[in-house]
Design an enzyme around this catalytic site. Structure first.
Site, short mmCIF file in Angstrom:
data_model
loop_
_atom_site.label_atom_id
_atom_site.label_comp_id
_atom_site.label_asym_id
_atom_site.label_seq_id
_atom_site.Cartn_x
_atom_site.Cartn_y
_atom_site.Cartn_z
N ASP A 119 0.59 -3.68 12.89
CA ASP A 119 -0.74 -3.78 13.47
C ASP A 119 -1.77 -4.20 12.42
OD1 ASP A 119 -0.23 -1.47 15.98
OD2 ASP A 119 1.01 -1.43 14.20
N TYR A 120 -1.41 -4.07 11.15
CA TYR A 120 -2.35 -4.39 10.08
C TYR A 120 -1.97 -5.66 9.34
CZ TYR A 120 -3.53 0.42 11.18
OH TYR A 120 -3.87 1.56 11.85
N ILE A 121 -1.16 -6.47 10.00
CA ILE A 121 -0.76 -7.73 9.38
C ILE A 121 -1.81 -8.81 9.62
CG2 ILE A 121 0.53 -8.75 11.32
CD1 ILE A 121 2.79 -9.37 9.27
N GLU B 77 0.84 -1.20 0.00
CA GLU B 77 0.00 0.00 0.00
C GLU B 77 0.88 1.25 0.00
OE1 GLU B 77 -2.31 -0.74 3.53
OE2 GLU B 77 -2.97 -2.67 2.74
N PRO C 79 -5.04 -9.15 8.97
CA PRO C 79 -5.88 -9.65 7.87
C PRO C 79 -5.12 -10.62 6.95
CG PRO C 79 -6.15 -7.26 8.11
CD PRO C 79 -4.99 -7.67 8.99
N GLU D 56 -4.41 -6.60 2.98
CA GLU D 56 -3.17 -7.26 3.36
C GLU D 56 -3.20 -8.74 2.99
OE1 GLU D 56 -4.94 -5.18 5.22
OE2 GLU D 56 -3.61 -3.44 5.35
N HIS E 187 -0.93 1.65 15.88
CA HIS E 187 0.27 1.97 15.11
C HIS E 187 1.51 1.75 15.96
CE1 HIS E 187 -2.93 4.46 13.27
NE2 HIS E 187 -2.35 4.17 12.15
N PHE F 289 1.74 -1.10 8.52
CA PHE F 289 2.05 -1.16 9.96
C PHE F 289 1.84 -2.61 10.38
CE2 PHE F 289 1.00 3.28 9.44
CZ PHE F 289 1.81 3.95 10.36
C1 TPP Z 1 -6.09 -2.86 7.92
C2 TPP Z 1 -5.43 -1.53 7.64
N1 TPP Z 1 -4.55 -1.43 6.62
C3 TPP Z 1 -3.94 -0.26 6.37
C4 TPP Z 1 -4.19 0.85 7.15
C5 TPP Z 1 -3.45 2.17 6.88
N2 TPP Z 1 -4.36 3.17 6.28
C6 TPP Z 1 -5.01 4.06 7.05
S1 TPP Z 1 -6.07 5.01 6.17
C7 TPP Z 1 -5.65 4.26 4.71
C8 TPP Z 1 -6.30 4.69 3.42
C9 TPP Z 1 -7.80 4.45 3.43
O1 TPP Z 1 -8.39 4.97 2.28
P1 TPP Z 1 -9.96 5.01 2.07
O2 TPP Z 1 -10.56 3.72 2.47
O3 TPP Z 1 -10.23 5.44 0.68
O4 TPP Z 1 -10.49 6.07 3.12
P2 TPP Z 1 -10.21 7.64 3.17
O5 TPP Z 1 -8.96 7.84 3.95
O6 TPP Z 1 -10.12 8.13 1.78
O7 TPP Z 1 -11.37 8.23 3.89
C10 TPP Z 1 -4.68 3.28 4.94
C11 TPP Z 1 -4.09 2.42 3.89
C12 TPP Z 1 -5.12 0.69 8.20
N3 TPP Z 1 -5.45 1.70 9.00
N4 TPP Z 1 -5.72 -0.50 8.42
#
Ligand code: TPP
Ligand code: TPP
Ligand code: MG
Ligand code: MG
Lengths: 410, 337, 410, 337
Positions: free
Chosen positions: D85-87, D29, D89, D60, D129, D83
């Protein structure tokens, strides 16, 4: 094993990058009023078209037109406008406070305020909200005290989350607002469970949940859609397509090939695609879906087509990956401007009143913020009790935590 | 008192709770009309209706998410994950959500869910129907983990888990469903009928979460174990020629370290037995806490008997399984050491 | 908190349960030949209809009709028929051997043989297969020695998986057949990765993967669809809708509300719905999708509408949850019978030849099985080396495993 | 030799491998055009093109599945989980698939994937995080786990991981990205420039997987640690007034127990330090193996210093973080005990 020159992997690329001139000329934007409004219990199979058109009410001349016009009273319109303004002014203030080190992090909802505010108004207070981190407008529309919101963001002694969560990861049980998770999307199928329980209990309340378009790729999106469909749960499944997910544009979630609303089709549920910057359209679509759910019609998926006008968060600099002026050329305009112009058009608002309201809100936010600081900020002043960090892991504290708390001497 | 095997006891616990508390619902893959692939929910849909006992889509992550949402809305869901080898797709919902909800919301929200899941090998299930993943969850703050070794405890613990306002993972050693198993696959299989813990009250009772039980008293050495290995350890204790004490943990987290420590400090010798792979298994935590508490009383090194650090191989099930021989070796080593 | 009487949760219920008379009269089954065959590079948006109709070639009179008729040579048709027969006879034999205790477990593909056999024929040998546990016909069509398959199922000294996997969880690298996982669905997005790598390497091979309709609820299905769409991967995403997932009918995966093929729509890829008991239809749809993928047209989702005529596995008794005669009244018939009748209809086969072929296959299977037993069975005879159980956890054995192996004394 | 911080070293490792081996690709990502939220892939897309360094959907589980499929097709994917913490899934794909593929296929298939993921707290990231989930993966057979504590090791280990034919999870303590951190958030932050391990060769070199390093020699007591806690432990060692040896594990599994044991058998005293929550953490395994190997040489109980058994609380980050004070307390206790 050198990649061949002939065939190349398709890696989506946004329409423009920094240094390029942004334009959206070929975006297919149907006219306001063009989409008919089907009966609320219409068979999903007859609703494919809604996933590919766009429900729009406010036209170029700031008039509300067509079957989807919710015919809101001027008072309601003014409440909607004001709440969007509060949301934006609050956001700006908090972002500034983060910049000067009063809190660790912040995320604005600039450009998307209509989604949360109009939806909160269209739902009942008893309906349960399972939002992502970018729907603070829900709290504001439901009347949460800004002081409480600020206290949370400051992780201070007034924080109802007891300093355990990042700013903007609100919880507000009294307002039927679920606890925001840092893990994207996890709330989506939880909302379905809540809705299923509501049916089981014979209650009338429905649930509504939100994810960003980027998050639709997570498994929770699929689970929410599947379980909602299978149990015909009374739930609104919202996808806020603000075009960006941090630095990735919506093509990385599949948005180049099909609308997000059309995901509903395969699960046998209506998918509505709505102009997310059109307060009236969002309101009307939400009302339709809520009524459908309450009448036993089951889930509806709604794609809110909008634009994230700010950075992803305070940790982000969007100028690194998109033209700085892209937000300005976004063809669907700004939700606050558009509703303001509509109110002026129908003679229920004026530039002066708008200015004055903005001033009043700014003053209120300043006052609230001052008060909030008296409860402490992240780095100074009062905090929740240190010993509280060992609480709420379980309902009752087990021995190992009691011993660890003693070891820390708190 | 009736004679029940472990399947019946687990069924009965759910029956009792469905009867007593209308907020209890039971769901999972094949648990409804069919009654579950191990029959643990047999007859419950018929008795309580399709609204309270029902099948789900095949999506463990969705099942747990659904349960959390229902739990937040005042219900008390009892879910089944068909095999604990298939709990991994639900990992994020269990770890990041169910286990963290009360904490992160400052106590405003919680989800009193129970996750039942058959674990362990010895049924020729190969590497994806034999795993014991409890050691992955015992590291997670905010979720309780239990594993009974007999029908009486199974029912009482499961009722406690359902009544508990925190999430609980309830591991069911499937090799024990029909009878105690002493580790020898060639031996005549036994039923629970002749076992004292096969006597199970029909109504409501509880076995408390967080309390271990000494199932054999002894003064030479303490075996700390749980699940299927309780019976294997008891058999080995019998054969060892030593006066071996055996503790059945029943609950893994929160761990009843006081109970364990008071035994080991007395015997001065300890063997820890589990079926899960050794490295990073829950045995390491048990060993560590004993070492921390009983160090000065230890007369020889604590020894862990566990599955090898490999997937559970179909053809070598019994070479993988830590049977009596390996427990006896450990007892010998600790007694001599 | 007693459930209300008024509103009830929707819990899907199959059309019949044991004791009820099975019938499928209202199943909407389009006529053979009715569906047109679009150009292979047709825009998915123009293909919505294919997700709701059913591609069928063999008509009631055993004739091959319509645009999808692949016009296979009699030799090819006979090969298809023979391979389906081998699959079925092999399955029956192995199930019997399980019943008498020679192996731990078995799963038949009865009623679904056309899916695997026709698809294997329609794909190239270089194409990579990521199947579920119910496509043994792929191995047979690609010519794997039955002896090797049996050795695997017996976990004996000839098992290429070295006794580590349950029966039917085959691996066959030489035949570009991936290692079957016990965890449902995990292969779906892996196949996409393989296909992406193929493009990256500039190769022409594509991937094909299969899940049961019940497994579509797992996250892997969604990931496979999303990643295939985003990278336009050359992959066939097959859903074998055999109506049942152990005891749960396809309604628990959402099949009551929409066809599985229509899931493709929301991801912007064609979804073809095929009569899975019609060898020619399966072959033709697969050819179409494979050609599309090879020409850079990206992924296609195919729903094979079929019926699991046997139990889920040897651990299962379907009479507990569905009428025993449901398989017999399945309106789309039996794939072997249908292809046989077609071959007879065109004068390329006869009942006698069929009988003889069945006898020959039975003799072959018996001979192979005898040979396999000489390599050992699960409970007697030769096994892989015990010490091998510590191998292949890693490429090189680390010290902890070496020590454990020594501890076991092997 | 150049001065590199840990971000640059990690970037350089990927750069070197992209250059040397056309089967290496990098994805995750925001890793493509943007270069990753911590800049660890900055500039790589520009240099190697969109076909080799690219963004992914936010899933993920899908990312790891994609990597496995590519790995099976002769590629060598380097993935980033934004992060750790997001492993979660991706848990099923890592545990049931990447880690089991070679075994279950009798060695016919494998996936040589590398999973890079920032871990640990100290950056005010709140409970999602800041986590250190390595202890969940160290229990899993078939996957290797590593966590460097400095730029030199980071680059060398990451190259080893990428070149390794087995799946490796490469944990990056994000608090160390820009400089060593000694546990005091109020102290002047330091850069890697003045640190000897900030000297990093620009080209290819490896630090072997499975080898610990003694980063401070001593005779009174051994601290076994890894990641951020290496620096905190070194600082505490300095202040302790004792002659403390500090071992940086670098690789968690396979564990270099021989290296550890030879130290502890010599010093007779041991403290184990990690940032992850205590119960069931990797410290328990380290403690257990030391107890098993060095029992007769131990002069006092081994003590574990770790995060409390709670989620990482945003406002109490520094009360959660096992800083110098807690390490010093442990040293004192072990020296006195
Ligand atoms: C499971 C997970 N993976 C990755 C992240 C890191 N992360 C936080 S916000 C984001 C982007 C999300 O985009 P979107 O769903 O379009 O929502 P927006 O921020 O545009 O409102 C990412 C990758 C996370 N919080 N949780
Ligand atoms: C992750 C996971 N969950 C549950 C199971 C148990 N299980 C094995 S097969 C099966 C049913 C699958 O049905 P379907 O996908 O329709 O495939 P079919 O058996 O009909 O071919 C279930 C639930 C499993 N193997 N893996
Ligand atoms: Mg977005
Ligand atoms: Mg099926």
């Amino acid at each position: 094993m050198v990649p061949s020159s002939g065939k190349n992997l398709n890696v989506p690329t946004p329409r423009h990058r920094p240094g390029e001139e942004p334009e959206f000329d070929d975006l297919d934007i149907p006219n306001a009023g063009a989409a008919p409004r089907p009966d609320i219990l219409t068979d999903p199979k007859e609703m494919f078209a809604y996933a590919n058109t766009m429900i729009r009410v406010l036209d170029m001349k700031n008039k509300a037109v067509g079957e989807w016009n919710p015919c809101l009273s001027p008072d309601d319109l003014r409440k909607g406008l004001t709440d969007m303004m509060i949301t934006r002014i609050y956001d700006d203030r908090m972002q500034n406070m983060q910049r000067v080190g009063k809190m660790s992090f912040y995320m604005k909802s600039r450009g998307e305020e209509a989604v949360a505010v109009a939806q909160a108004m269209a739902l009942d207070k008893k309906d349960m909200l399972f939002p992502s981190y970018r729907q603070q407008g829900l709290l504001i529309s439901r009347g949460r005290d800004l002081l409480d919101m600020m206290n949370h963001c400051l992780s201070n002694s007034g924080d109802n989350c007891k300093g355990r969560q990042l700013p903007i990861m609100y919880t507000w049980k009294e307002g039927n607002f679920f606890s925001i998770s840092g893990n994207l999307g996890t709330q989506f199928c939880q909302a379905v469970g809540w809705a299923v329980a509501s049916v089981y209990k014979g209650e009338d309340a429905i649930a509504s949940t939100w994810v960003g378009e980027g998050t639709t790729a997570e498994s929770d999106f699929h689970h929410g859609m599947t379980f909602a469909a299978v149990y015909n749960a009374p739930v609104l499944l919202n996808v806020v397509n603000n075009q960006w997910a941090i630095s990735s544009f919506q093509g990385f979630a599949g948005g180049e090939r099909a609308t997000f609303a059309s995901r509903g089709i395969g699960y046998g549920m209506p998918g509505l695609r709505v102009d997310g910057n059109d307060f009236l359209a969002v309101y009307a679509a939400t009302k339709w879906a809520a009524e459908r759910a309450r009448c036993g019609g089951g889930p509806t998926m709604i794609e809110h087509f909008t634009y994230r006008a700010g950075g992803h968060s305070t940790s982000d600099d969007p100028a690194k990956y998109r033209p700085e002026d892209e937000p300005e050329v976004w063809p669907l305009g700004d939700p606050i401007e558009r509703l303001k112009n509509h109110l002026i058009e129908i003679g229920e608002w004026s530039d002066e009143r708008h200015e004055q309201t903005a001033k009043d809100i700014t003053a209120l936010v300043t006052k609230k913020y001052k008060e909030a600081e008296s409860y402490g900020t992240l780095n100074s002043g009062a905090r929740p009790e240190v010993s509280s960090m060992f609480e709420d892991v379980f309902k009752e504290m087990p021995d190992n935590l009691r011993r660890q708390r003693q070891q820390l001497g708190v | 008192m009736t004679k029940m095997n472990m399947v019946q006891a687990i069924n009965s616990a759910q029956d009792v709770m469905l009867e007593r508390d209308s907020s209890v619902v039971v769901f999972g893959e094949d648990v409804g009309y069919f009654g579950g692939v191990f029959n643990c929910t047999e007859g419950l849909q018929k008795k309580y209706g399709i609204q309270r006992v029902f099948d789900t889509p095949i999506a463990e992550g969705g099942i747990i998410a659904l349960a959390i949402g229902m739990g937040v809305n005042e219900m008390r869901p009892v879910t089944e994950i068909q095999f604990s080898d298939y709990i991994y797709p639900a990992f994020d919902q269990i770890v990041s959500e169910a286990s963290r909800l009360r904490y992160r919301s400052g106590g405003e929200y919680w989800a009193p869910i129970t996750i039942r899941t058959p674990c362990g090998g010895g049924i020729r299930g190969g590497q994806t129907h034999s795993q014991s993943p409890e050691g992955i969850f015992t590291h997670v703050s905010g979720v309780k983990t239990a594993m009974p070794s007999n029908p009486y405890d199974a029912k009482g613990l499961l009722i406690s888990a359902i009544e508990d306002d925190d999430p609980t993972i309830f591991f069911e050693p499937k090799r024990l469903y029909n009878g105690p198993f002493f580790g020898d696959p060639k031996a005549q299989s036994q039923s629970w009928d002749s076992h004292v813990k096969g006597d199970v009250p029909e109504g409501h009772y509880t076995v408390p979460i967080g309390k271990a039980e000494t199932v054999r008293a002894g003064s030479d050495l303490t075996i700390v174990t749980y699940g299927t290995m309780v019976h294997v350890s008891l058999a080995a204790a019998e054969l060892s020629g030593h006066d071996v004490e055996v503790i059945d943990l029943r609950t893994l987290t929160p761990l009843d370290i006081d109970h364990i420590a008071s035994s080991v400090c007395r015997t001065g010798r300890c063997v820890i037995v589990h079926e899960a792979t050794k490295t990073g298994g829950f045995g390491a935590e048990i060993l560590s806490q004993i070492q921390e508490t009983c160090f000065w009383k230890l007369e020889s090194p604590i020894v862990r008997v566990a599955g090898w650090d490999i997937p559970y191989p179909h053809a070598f099930e019994w070479e993988y399984f830590p049977g009596q021989g390996r427990v006896l070796d450990a007892i010998k080593k600790v007694m001599e050491g």
